[in-house]
Design a protein around this motif. Structure first.
Motif, PDB file in Angstrom:
ATOM      1  N   ARG A  63       0.810  -1.224   0.000  1.00  0.00           N
ATOM      2  CA  ARG A  63       0.000   0.000   0.000  1.00  0.00           C
ATOM      3  C   ARG A  63       0.842   1.274   0.000  1.00  0.00           C
ATOM      4  O   ARG A  63       0.349   2.357  -0.368  1.00  0.00           O
ATOM      5  N   SER A  67       0.219   5.420  -0.847  1.00  0.00           N
ATOM      6  CA  SER A  67       0.362   6.481   0.161  1.00  0.00           C
ATOM      7  C   SER A  67       1.323   7.562  -0.329  1.00  0.00           C
ATOM      8  O   SER A  67       1.098   8.761  -0.107  1.00  0.00           O
ATOM      9  N   SER A 102      -4.046  10.233   8.377  1.00  0.00           N
ATOM     10  CA  SER A 102      -4.518   9.852   7.056  1.00  0.00           C
ATOM     11  C   SER A 102      -3.358   9.783   6.053  1.00  0.00           C
ATOM     12  O   SER A 102      -3.112   8.731   5.463  1.00  0.00           O
ATOM     13  N   HIS A 198      -7.188   6.457  -7.409  1.00  0.00           N
ATOM     14  CA  HIS A 198      -7.907   5.584  -6.466  1.00  0.00           C
ATOM     15  C   HIS A 198      -8.019   4.154  -6.980  1.00  0.00           C
ATOM     16  O   HIS A 198      -8.731   3.343  -6.406  1.00  0.00           O
TER      17      HIS A 198
HETATM   18  C1  HEM Z   1     -10.684  14.372  -6.634  1.00  0.00           C
HETATM   19  C2  HEM Z   1     -10.700  14.644  -5.361  1.00  0.00           C
HETATM   20  C3  HEM Z   1     -10.198  13.666  -4.329  1.00  0.00           C
HETATM   21  C4  HEM Z   1     -10.815  13.357  -3.159  1.00  0.00           C
HETATM   22  C5  HEM Z   1     -12.115  13.925  -2.649  1.00  0.00           C
HETATM   23  C6  HEM Z   1     -10.002  12.348  -2.516  1.00  0.00           C
HETATM   24  C7  HEM Z   1     -10.287  11.797  -1.293  1.00  0.00           C
HETATM   25  C8  HEM Z   1      -9.601  10.730  -0.732  1.00  0.00           C
HETATM   26  C9  HEM Z   1      -9.935  10.117   0.525  1.00  0.00           C
HETATM   27  C10 HEM Z   1     -11.080  10.552   1.430  1.00  0.00           C
HETATM   28  C11 HEM Z   1      -9.072   9.105   0.722  1.00  0.00           C
HETATM   29  C12 HEM Z   1      -9.014   8.171   1.941  1.00  0.00           C
HETATM   30  C13 HEM Z   1      -8.273   8.906   3.079  1.00  0.00           C
HETATM   31  C14 HEM Z   1      -8.312   8.197   4.418  1.00  0.00           C
HETATM   32  O1  HEM Z   1      -8.697   7.050   4.508  1.00  0.00           O
HETATM   33  O2  HEM Z   1      -7.935   8.843   5.415  1.00  0.00           O
HETATM   34  C15 HEM Z   1      -8.179   9.068  -0.399  1.00  0.00           C
HETATM   35  C16 HEM Z   1      -7.174   8.155  -0.585  1.00  0.00           C
HETATM   36  C17 HEM Z   1      -6.289   8.199  -1.631  1.00  0.00           C
HETATM   37  N1  HEM Z   1      -6.196   9.198  -2.573  1.00  0.00           N
HETATM   38 FE1  HEM Z   1      -7.568  10.592  -2.972  1.00  0.00          FE
HETATM   39  N2  HEM Z   1      -8.913  12.088  -3.292  1.00  0.00           N
HETATM   40  C18 HEM Z   1      -8.985  12.882  -4.407  1.00  0.00           C
HETATM   41  C19 HEM Z   1      -8.031  12.961  -5.411  1.00  0.00           C
HETATM   42  C20 HEM Z   1      -6.853  12.275  -5.398  1.00  0.00           C
HETATM   43  C21 HEM Z   1      -5.740  12.555  -6.272  1.00  0.00           C
HETATM   44  C22 HEM Z   1      -5.687  13.716  -7.265  1.00  0.00           C
HETATM   45  C23 HEM Z   1      -4.770  11.639  -5.979  1.00  0.00           C
HETATM   46  C24 HEM Z   1      -3.399  11.489  -6.578  1.00  0.00           C
HETATM   47  C25 HEM Z   1      -3.045  11.931  -7.747  1.00  0.00           C
HETATM   48  C26 HEM Z   1      -5.289  10.781  -4.937  1.00  0.00           C
HETATM   49  C27 HEM Z   1      -4.664   9.688  -4.432  1.00  0.00           C
HETATM   50  C28 HEM Z   1      -5.160   8.903  -3.404  1.00  0.00           C
HETATM   51  C29 HEM Z   1      -4.585   7.634  -3.023  1.00  0.00           C
HETATM   52  C30 HEM Z   1      -3.487   6.906  -3.758  1.00  0.00           C
HETATM   53  C31 HEM Z   1      -5.282   7.200  -1.893  1.00  0.00           C
HETATM   54  C32 HEM Z   1      -4.991   5.955  -1.049  1.00  0.00           C
HETATM   55  C33 HEM Z   1      -3.904   6.306  -0.044  1.00  0.00           C
HETATM   56  C34 HEM Z   1      -3.490   5.181   0.889  1.00  0.00           C
HETATM   57  O3  HEM Z   1      -3.970   4.063   0.787  1.00  0.00           O
HETATM   58  O4  HEM Z   1      -2.660   5.489   1.776  1.00  0.00           O
HETATM   59  N3  HEM Z   1      -6.541  11.221  -4.592  1.00  0.00           N
HETATM   60  N4  HEM Z   1      -8.506  10.091  -1.267  1.00  0.00           N
END
Ligand code: HEM
Length: 334
Positions: A63, A67, A102, A198
């Protein structure tokens, strides 16, 4: 004064390092822009070092690739891609709501920085390390191999208020999310392509459990959530708000286009994911839905657009030339 052979060697090393730093500063001052060959003369080892540290971290926990990708996003949306997210202290972005408990990966960046300070002291910025770590997080998850542009310098201040206000929330509408992207110079294609991040990683239940029970006066469960996925998410979330669910239910550690196929089958986990196709009263959704359909049908097109959008995101307000500094320790200004 007598000089030993060791003194000569260490003086020569110091001189080489100084030349390397000057070469880098010279390149940045000349262009004021990021380039893909920025470290080719002053720290050619940078790619090998970052890649091997990211690979080791992902071997311990797959993972971590996801992250590190998210760390870059959360850095770039606040004060630009300047590693402000890495600064400790009372105004630290780490404690802003979207990041606290987070965002992950800070320790991986520390180990990479330590290696690079040994190999090329004072040369590679923390902001570039974050951008490269995100690239290898994607690549080693099976995703596209885009060319990262480099030459960023590190910011001098953190911005906790900015982290609370600039980052999109999973409870926002697609129009609001698109505005937050437009605020940093990104467009609707960037919103959809980058949401494809995602395809890897996890979310805590806290951020989607409102879809699973007492959703509205008429529906207990969000009607845009697939009826076979809802019970398994409910099961996961019985363990509490900090339980984790895969954002891509089919293949959470593989960077592919299943995330988009899931959205078309109502299997997006976050409301903001499913909103890219489902909420027809939102005026932006016609455009986002068309892109989701295209990426779902054509993984190659997704890979291409994702790489391009990552470069665009990595270009948000970089510090170049003499602005900022090259931090010695990513957690504090020099
Ligand atoms: C479009 C709007 C976006 C929203 C509303 C959003 C929201 C979120 C949320 C709520 C989570 C889970 C956080 C948690 O569990 O604490 C998440 C995880 C994640 N987001 Fe987004 N995100 C967005 C865009 C992006 C973008 C632009 C990227 C990278 C280019 C990204 C990459 C990721 C990744 C890879 C995870 C998983 C992280 C992990 O497992 O540690 N997200 N996102």
């Amino acid at each position: 004064m007598e000089y030993s052979r060791g003194d000569h060697t260490s003086n020569r090393l110091k001189l080489l390092c100084k030349i390397a730093v000057l070469l880098c500063i010279g390149a940045a001052a000349a262009s004021g822009q990021l380039t893909d060959d920025y470290y080719d003369y002053c720290c050619p080892q940078v790619y090998r070092i970052v890649r091997s540290r990211v690979a080791a971290a992902m071997k311990a926990e797959m993972r971590m690739g996801a992250s590190l990708l998210r760390l870059h996003f959360h850095d770039c949306f606040v004060n630009g891609c300047d590693a402000s997210i890495l600064l400790d202290g009372s105004n630290s972005e780490k404690f802003a709501a979207p990041n606290n408990n987070s965002v992950r990966g800070y320790e991986v960046i520390d180990t990479i920085k330590a290696d690079l300070e040994s190999a090329c002291p004072g040369v590679v910025s923390c902001a570039d390390i974050v951008a490269l770590a995100a690239k290898y997080g994607v690549l080693l998850s099976g995703g596209p191999d885009y060319d990262v542009l480099l030459g960023r310098r590190d910011g001098l201040v953190a911005n906790q208020t900015g982290a609370n206000t600039n980052l999109p929330s999973p409870f926002d509408s697609i129009s609001t999310i698109t505005k937050s992207f437009q605020n940093v110079g990104l467009n609707v294609t960037d919103v959809v392509a980058l949401s494809g991040a995602h395809t890897i990683g996890r979310s805590r239940c806290l951020l989607f459990s409102s879809r699973l029970a007492n959703f509205s006066a008429t529906n207990s469960v969000d009607p845009t959530l697939d009826s076979s996925l809802a019970p398994s998410l409910q099961q996961t979330c019985r363990g509490g708000d900090n339980q984790l669910a895969a954002l891509d239910v089919n293949s959470s550690d593989v960077f592919d286009n299943h995330y988009f196929q899931n959205l078309l089958a109502n299997k997006g986990v976050l409301s903001s994911d499913q909103g890219l196709v489902s909420n027809s009263d939102d005026p932006t959704v016609a455009a986002t839905k068309a892109l989701v359909q295209a990426y779902s049908a054509n993984g190659q097109r997704f890979s291409c657009d994702f790489g391009r959008s990552m470069v665009r995101m990595g270009n948000i307000s970089p510090l170049t030339g003499k602005a900022g500094q090259i931090r010695k320790n990513c957690r504090a200004v020099n």
